[in-house]
Motif scaffolding. Structure first.
Motif, PDB file in Angstrom:
ATOM      1  N   ALA A 108       6.250  -1.643 -10.489  1.00  0.00           N
ATOM      2  CA  ALA A 108       4.928  -2.663 -10.592  1.00  0.00           C
ATOM      3  C   ALA A 108       5.429  -4.056  -9.987  1.00  0.00           C
ATOM      4  N   PHE A 109       6.865  -4.631 -10.361  1.00  0.00           N
ATOM      5  CA  PHE A 109       7.032  -5.784 -10.077  1.00  0.00           C
ATOM      6  C   PHE A 109       7.338  -6.092  -8.492  1.00  0.00           C
ATOM      7  N   GLY A 110       7.574  -4.893  -7.701  1.00  0.00           N
ATOM      8  CA  GLY A 110       7.799  -5.006  -6.518  1.00  0.00           C
ATOM      9  C   GLY A 110       6.390  -4.965  -5.654  1.00  0.00           C
ATOM     10  N   ILE A 111       5.341  -4.265  -6.265  1.00  0.00           N
ATOM     11  CA  ILE A 111       4.032  -4.431  -5.635  1.00  0.00           C
ATOM     12  C   ILE A 111       3.632  -5.722  -5.889  1.00  0.00           C
ATOM     13  N   ALA A 112       3.555  -6.434  -7.074  1.00  0.00           N
ATOM     14  CA  ALA A 112       3.044  -7.617  -7.281  1.00  0.00           C
ATOM     15  C   ALA A 112       3.945  -8.605  -6.525  1.00  0.00           C
ATOM     16  N   GLY A 113       5.057  -8.478  -6.231  1.00  0.00           N
ATOM     17  CA  GLY A 113       5.850  -9.370  -5.320  1.00  0.00           C
ATOM     18  C   GLY A 113       5.204  -9.290  -3.871  1.00  0.00           C
ATOM     19  N   LEU A 114       5.095  -8.100  -3.239  1.00  0.00           N
ATOM     20  CA  LEU A 114       4.589  -7.646  -2.084  1.00  0.00           C
ATOM     21  C   LEU A 114       3.152  -8.544  -1.962  1.00  0.00           C
ATOM     22  N   LEU A 115       2.371  -8.362  -2.864  1.00  0.00           N
ATOM     23  CA  LEU A 115       0.954  -8.613  -2.744  1.00  0.00           C
ATOM     24  C   LEU A 115       1.036 -10.277  -2.766  1.00  0.00           C
ATOM     25  N   GLY A 116       1.754 -10.671  -3.788  1.00  0.00           N
ATOM     26  CA  GLY A 116       1.888 -12.165  -3.759  1.00  0.00           C
ATOM     27  C   GLY A 116       2.250 -12.806  -2.527  1.00  0.00           C
ATOM     28  N   TYR A 117       3.146 -12.176  -1.955  1.00  0.00           N
ATOM     29  CA  TYR A 117       3.949 -12.741  -0.770  1.00  0.00           C
ATOM     30  C   TYR A 117       2.729 -12.731   0.449  1.00  0.00           C
ATOM     31  N   SER A 118       1.892 -11.617   0.378  1.00  0.00           N
ATOM     32  CA  SER A 118       1.027 -11.335   1.362  1.00  0.00           C
ATOM     33  C   SER A 118      -0.232 -12.404   1.751  1.00  0.00           C
TER      34      SER A 118
ATOM     35  N   ILE B 268       0.864  -1.245   0.085  1.00  0.00           N
ATOM     36  CA  ILE B 268       0.055   0.027   0.046  1.00  0.00           C
ATOM     37  C   ILE B 268       0.920   1.192   0.000  1.00  0.00           C
ATOM     38  N   VAL B 269       1.922   1.246   0.920  1.00  0.00           N
ATOM     39  CA  VAL B 269       2.717   2.310   0.998  1.00  0.00           C
ATOM     40  C   VAL B 269       3.492   2.748  -0.472  1.00  0.00           C
ATOM     41  N   VAL B 270       4.112   1.632  -1.260  1.00  0.00           N
ATOM     42  CA  VAL B 270       4.370   1.801  -2.487  1.00  0.00           C
ATOM     43  C   VAL B 270       3.642   2.086  -3.631  1.00  0.00           C
ATOM     44  N   ILE B 271       2.022   1.819  -3.561  1.00  0.00           N
ATOM     45  CA  ILE B 271       1.150   2.375  -4.326  1.00  0.00           C
ATOM     46  C   ILE B 271       1.153   3.699  -4.129  1.00  0.00           C
ATOM     47  N   TRP B 272       1.060   4.108  -3.021  1.00  0.00           N
ATOM     48  CA  TRP B 272       0.648   5.511  -2.537  1.00  0.00           C
ATOM     49  C   TRP B 272       1.656   6.427  -2.988  1.00  0.00           C
ATOM     50  N   PHE B 273       2.913   6.103  -2.502  1.00  0.00           N
ATOM     51  CA  PHE B 273       3.917   7.086  -2.460  1.00  0.00           C
ATOM     52  C   PHE B 273       5.050   6.836  -3.528  1.00  0.00           C
ATOM     53  N   VAL B 274       5.237   5.698  -4.081  1.00  0.00           N
ATOM     54  CA  VAL B 274       6.324   5.498  -4.855  1.00  0.00           C
ATOM     55  C   VAL B 274       5.982   5.214  -6.314  1.00  0.00           C
ATOM     56  N   LEU B 275       4.897   4.648  -6.536  1.00  0.00           N
ATOM     57  CA  LEU B 275       4.125   4.490  -7.950  1.00  0.00           C
ATOM     58  C   LEU B 275       3.959   5.963  -8.795  1.00  0.00           C
ATOM     59  N   PRO B 276       3.057   6.926  -7.683  1.00  0.00           N
ATOM     60  CA  PRO B 276       3.130   8.176  -8.567  1.00  0.00           C
ATOM     61  C   PRO B 276       4.254   9.025  -8.874  1.00  0.00           C
ATOM     62  N   LYS B 277       5.359   8.497  -8.614  1.00  0.00           N
ATOM     63  CA  LYS B 277       6.788   9.194  -8.646  1.00  0.00           C
ATOM     64  C   LYS B 277       7.492   8.387  -9.772  1.00  0.00           C
ATOM     65  N   THR B 278       7.144   7.200 -10.173  1.00  0.00           N
ATOM     66  CA  THR B 278       8.167   6.439 -10.825  1.00  0.00           C
ATOM     67  C   THR B 278       7.118   5.754 -12.268  1.00  0.00           C
ATOM     68  N   GLN B 279       5.756   6.125 -11.957  1.00  0.00           N
ATOM     69  CA  GLN B 279       5.143   5.343 -13.182  1.00  0.00           C
ATOM     70  C   GLN B 279       5.642   6.014 -14.490  1.00  0.00           C
ATOM     71  N   ASN B 280       5.950   7.148 -14.720  1.00  0.00           N
ATOM     72  CA  ASN B 280       6.220   7.816 -15.851  1.00  0.00           C
ATOM     73  C   ASN B 280       7.865   7.357 -16.479  1.00  0.00           C
ATOM     74  N   SER B 281       8.616   6.539 -15.930  1.00  0.00           N
ATOM     75  CA  SER B 281       9.710   6.308 -16.230  1.00  0.00           C
ATOM     76  C   SER B 281       9.945   4.620 -16.165  1.00  0.00           C
TER      77      SER B 281
ATOM     78  N   GLY C  27      -3.156  -1.021 -11.566  1.00  0.00           N
ATOM     79  CA  GLY C  27      -4.684  -1.044 -11.293  1.00  0.00           C
ATOM     80  C   GLY C  27      -5.469  -2.471 -11.416  1.00  0.00           C
ATOM     81  N   LEU C  28      -5.043  -2.961 -12.667  1.00  0.00           N
ATOM     82  CA  LEU C  28      -5.566  -4.269 -13.028  1.00  0.00           C
ATOM     83  C   LEU C  28      -5.026  -5.562 -12.127  1.00  0.00           C
ATOM     84  N   TYR C  29      -3.761  -5.394 -11.939  1.00  0.00           N
ATOM     85  CA  TYR C  29      -3.228  -6.356 -10.700  1.00  0.00           C
ATOM     86  C   TYR C  29      -3.945  -6.434  -9.632  1.00  0.00           C
ATOM     87  N   LEU C  30      -4.235  -5.115  -9.052  1.00  0.00           N
ATOM     88  CA  LEU C  30      -4.638  -5.094  -7.611  1.00  0.00           C
ATOM     89  C   LEU C  30      -6.174  -5.651  -7.978  1.00  0.00           C
TER      90      LEU C  30
END
Length: 221
Positions: A78-88, A58-71, A198-201
């Motif tokens: 995206a892979f970090g979010i998938a890994g964290l959610l998968g592990y959870s 959730i922290v990565v989605i809120w604070f990291v994704l908006p700053k990195t999604q254009n690069s 968004g689709l992964y979530l």
């Protein structure tokens, strides 16, 4: 006239590229998330680490994704979010896999989620309708679900109410996928990294909710 045609063709190419890039990245992140889930199950991850992983996502989605999604860094995000959610969801999967028919329940939940996604994608691509009007309703519905789930967890403690919330999440995630696919197809979403997350979530939440419902209605649960 030529300018109009050129612009139209250019817009179509952009939309198709966003769609193809989204589907490609989504497939990769789903595989990565699946591997993270397997590692979580194999390593015997506990609910404490699963909760910490969810909070980190959730922290990565809120604070990291908006700053990195254009690069290109957004791909790593995206892979970090998938890994964290998968592990959870490792402890949840371990719980159901320990049941006599647990493997069947997991496969059924995966199949149901996959069928829902492909059906919604097919519908969105063929209707070409704009479903952005759903966004407001989806947002408030999710706020309501979160609030009611917390009330149920701390005060009501009703399993029937919990199942109702899971059913509502399945419907809301289906609506969200329809809205997101519509935005990609019609040009409302031009960032394939944000679209992928968004689709992964939505797929993640639909799968876990379906698994909860199937487990509850299983004779062996």
């Amino acid at each position: 006239m030529n300018t109009f045609s050129t612009t139209t063709i250019s817009n179509i190419k952009v939309k198709n590229k966003v769609l193809s890039d989204t589907m490609r990245l989504l497939s990769y992140t789903l595989i990565f998330g699946g591997l993270a889930s397997w590692f979580s199950v194999a390593s015997g991850a506990g609910f404490g680490s699963a909760i910490a992983s969810s909070i980190a996502a959730i922290v990565v989605i809120w604070f990291v994704l908006p700053k990195t999604q254009n690069s290109n860094k957004g791909i790593i995000t995206a892979f970090g979010i998938a890994g964290l959610l998968g592990y959870s969801i490792g402890p949840m999967l371990s719980h159901y896999l320990a049941m006599p028919n647990g493997a069947d329940l997991v496969i059924q939940a995966l199949t149901g989620t996959g069928i829902a996604f492909f059906a919604i994608s097919f519908y969105a691509q063929n209707t070409k309708k704009d479903f952005s009007f759903l966004n407001g309703m989806i947002f408030f519905a999710m706020i309501g679900i979160i609030a009611l789930s917390l009330i149920n967890f701390f005060f009501i403690e009703s399993s029937a109410f919990s199942l109702l919330m899971s059913f509502a999440v399945v419907l809301i995630m289906g609506a969200f996928m329809l809205s997101q696919m519509s935005a990609i197809i019609n040009g409302g979403e031009t960032n394939y990294i944000a679209a992928t997350v968004g689709l992964y979530l939505a797929l993640h939440n639909m799968f876990t909710s379906l698994l909860h419902l199937l487990g509850a209605f299983s004779n062996d649960d």
